[in-house]
Design a protein around this motif. Sequence first.
Motif, PDB file in Angstrom:
ATOM      1  N   GLY A   1       0.810  -1.217   0.000  1.00  0.00           N
ATOM      2  CA  GLY A   1       0.000   0.000   0.000  1.00  0.00           C
ATOM      3  C   GLY A   1       0.837   1.258   0.000  1.00  0.00           C
ATOM      4  N   GLN A   2       1.937   1.227   0.701  1.00  0.00           N
ATOM      5  CA  GLN A   2       2.822   2.389   0.726  1.00  0.00           C
ATOM      6  C   GLN A   2       3.425   2.665  -0.639  1.00  0.00           C
ATOM      7  OE1 GLN A   2       1.653   3.968   3.445  1.00  0.00           O
ATOM      8  NE2 GLN A   2       3.728   4.794   3.529  1.00  0.00           N
ATOM      9  N   SER A   3       3.659   1.636  -1.434  1.00  0.00           N
ATOM     10  CA  SER A   3       4.281   1.846  -2.739  1.00  0.00           C
ATOM     11  C   SER A   3       3.346   2.555  -3.720  1.00  0.00           C
ATOM     12  CB  SER A   3       4.757   0.515  -3.331  1.00  0.00           C
ATOM     13  OG  SER A   3       3.666  -0.288  -3.698  1.00  0.00           O
TER      14      SER A   3
ATOM     15  N   VAL B   1      -5.610  -4.413   0.402  1.00  0.00           N
ATOM     16  CA  VAL B   1      -5.108  -3.084   0.728  1.00  0.00           C
ATOM     17  C   VAL B   1      -5.734  -2.088  -0.243  1.00  0.00           C
ATOM     18  CG1 VAL B   1      -3.059  -3.300  -0.739  1.00  0.00           C
ATOM     19  CG2 VAL B   1      -3.035  -1.714   1.186  1.00  0.00           C
ATOM     20  N   HIS B   2      -5.962  -0.886   0.226  1.00  0.00           N
ATOM     21  CA  HIS B   2      -6.555   0.135  -0.625  1.00  0.00           C
ATOM     22  C   HIS B   2      -5.952   1.484  -0.281  1.00  0.00           C
ATOM     23  CE1 HIS B   2      -9.609   3.003  -2.086  1.00  0.00           C
ATOM     24  NE2 HIS B   2      -9.720   2.126  -3.056  1.00  0.00           N
ATOM     25  N   ARG B   3      -5.709   2.289  -1.301  1.00  0.00           N
ATOM     26  CA  ARG B   3      -5.301   3.680  -1.144  1.00  0.00           C
ATOM     27  C   ARG B   3      -6.419   4.527  -1.709  1.00  0.00           C
ATOM     28  NH1 ARG B   3      -1.794   4.881   2.518  1.00  0.00           N
ATOM     29  NH2 ARG B   3      -2.307   6.918   1.703  1.00  0.00           N
ATOM     30  N   ARG B   4      -6.786   5.577  -1.004  1.00  0.00           N
ATOM     31  CA  ARG B   4      -7.974   6.340  -1.369  1.00  0.00           C
ATOM     32  C   ARG B   4      -7.658   7.751  -1.831  1.00  0.00           C
ATOM     33  NH1 ARG B   4     -13.070   8.094   2.358  1.00  0.00           N
ATOM     34  NH2 ARG B   4     -14.463   8.563   0.632  1.00  0.00           N
TER      35      ARG B   4
ATOM     36  N   VAL C   1     -16.068  -8.364   1.452  1.00  0.00           N
ATOM     37  CA  VAL C   1     -15.115  -7.264   1.651  1.00  0.00           C
ATOM     38  C   VAL C   1     -14.653  -6.828   0.270  1.00  0.00           C
ATOM     39  CG1 VAL C   1     -12.994  -6.522   2.761  1.00  0.00           C
ATOM     40  CG2 VAL C   1     -14.352  -8.346   3.803  1.00  0.00           C
ATOM     41  N   ILE C   2     -14.688  -5.517   0.024  1.00  0.00           N
ATOM     42  CA  ILE C   2     -14.354  -4.987  -1.303  1.00  0.00           C
ATOM     43  C   ILE C   2     -13.173  -4.033  -1.235  1.00  0.00           C
ATOM     44  CG2 ILE C   2     -15.959  -3.043  -1.104  1.00  0.00           C
ATOM     45  CD1 ILE C   2     -16.571  -3.354  -4.098  1.00  0.00           C
ATOM     46  N   ALA C   3     -12.350  -4.123  -2.263  1.00  0.00           N
ATOM     47  CA  ALA C   3     -11.335  -3.115  -2.572  1.00  0.00           C
ATOM     48  C   ALA C   3     -11.604  -2.735  -4.022  1.00  0.00           C
ATOM     49  CB  ALA C   3      -9.923  -3.654  -2.391  1.00  0.00           C
ATOM     50  N   TYR C   4     -11.831  -1.471  -4.259  1.00  0.00           N
ATOM     51  CA  TYR C   4     -12.340  -1.010  -5.557  1.00  0.00           C
ATOM     52  C   TYR C   4     -11.661   0.292  -5.940  1.00  0.00           C
ATOM     53  CZ  TYR C   4     -15.768   1.822  -8.174  1.00  0.00           C
ATOM     54  OH  TYR C   4     -16.379   2.662  -9.051  1.00  0.00           O
ATOM     55  N   ASN C   5     -11.439   0.458  -7.231  1.00  0.00           N
ATOM     56  CA  ASN C   5     -10.908   1.713  -7.751  1.00  0.00           C
ATOM     57  C   ASN C   5     -11.595   2.004  -9.071  1.00  0.00           C
ATOM     58  OD1 ASN C   5      -9.198   3.993  -7.850  1.00  0.00           O
ATOM     59  ND2 ASN C   5      -7.931   2.945  -9.347  1.00  0.00           N
ATOM     60  N   GLY C   6     -11.969   3.233  -9.268  1.00  0.00           N
ATOM     61  CA  GLY C   6     -12.592   3.626 -10.522  1.00  0.00           C
ATOM     62  C   GLY C   6     -13.833   4.450 -10.279  1.00  0.00           C
ATOM     63  N   GLU C   7     -14.746   4.363 -11.227  1.00  0.00           N
ATOM     64  CA  GLU C   7     -15.987   5.129 -11.129  1.00  0.00           C
ATOM     65  C   GLU C   7     -17.100   4.378 -11.834  1.00  0.00           C
ATOM     66  OE1 GLU C   7     -17.740   9.598 -12.076  1.00  0.00           O
ATOM     67  OE2 GLU C   7     -15.657   9.124 -12.587  1.00  0.00           O
ATOM     68  N   ILE C   8     -18.238   4.283 -11.159  1.00  0.00           N
ATOM     69  CA  ILE C   8     -19.458   3.736 -11.759  1.00  0.00           C
ATOM     70  C   ILE C   8     -20.347   4.940 -12.051  1.00  0.00           C
ATOM     71  CG2 ILE C   8     -21.470   2.256 -11.429  1.00  0.00           C
ATOM     72  CD1 ILE C   8     -19.688   0.608  -9.506  1.00  0.00           C
ATOM     73  N   TYR C   9     -20.490   5.247 -13.316  1.00  0.00           N
ATOM     74  CA  TYR C   9     -21.185   6.472 -13.719  1.00  0.00           C
ATOM     75  C   TYR C   9     -22.665   6.456 -13.359  1.00  0.00           C
ATOM     76  CZ  TYR C   9     -16.981   6.624 -16.618  1.00  0.00           C
ATOM     77  OH  TYR C   9     -15.684   6.587 -17.067  1.00  0.00           O
ATOM     78  N   ASN C  10     -23.280   5.300 -13.368  1.00  0.00           N
ATOM     79  CA  ASN C  10     -24.718   5.213 -13.124  1.00  0.00           C
ATOM     80  C   ASN C  10     -25.053   4.726 -11.713  1.00  0.00           C
ATOM     81  OD1 ASN C  10     -23.755   2.602 -13.705  1.00  0.00           O
ATOM     82  ND2 ASN C  10     -25.719   1.946 -14.555  1.00  0.00           N
TER      83      ASN C  10
END
Length: 114
Positions: A2-4, A24-27, A49-58
Motif C-alpha cells: 500500500g505504501q508503494s 489493501v486500498h489507497r484512497r 469485503v471490497i477493494a475497488y478503484n474507478g468510477e461507476i457512472y450510473n
Amino acid sequence: MGQSIRHRGPDAGATWHDDHIGLVHRRLSILDLSDAGTQPMISASGRYVIAYNGEIYNYRELKQPLIDSGVRFRTQTDTEVLLALFEQQGVDCLDDLNGMFAVAIWDRESKQLF
C-alpha cells in the motif's frame, strides 16, 4: 504494498485481512469525503469485503432500487452501491454497471475471491 502506491491515493489507506487473504486500498476521496467511505469496505451483512478503484457512472440510478428493497447506506460512495449490488445479484451485477473500474471482492463465507 500500500505504501508503494501512496501517491495514487494520498487521502487515506487501509488494509483488511483474515487467515486467507489480505486486501489493501489507497484512497483518493472524490464522491464521499468522509471516513465512512474508506476501503477495504465490509458489506452490511459482513460476508463480503471490497477493494475497488474507478468510477461507476450510473451508481445513483442503481442505488434507488436498492434503497427501495431495504438496503440502508452509510456513505455516498459508488463503492457501497457496488458492494450492495454484488450482495444481491452476485457477478450478474456487472451487467448493470456503466463505468471504468477494477474490483476485488472477497467472500468470507465461501472463501472465494471475485
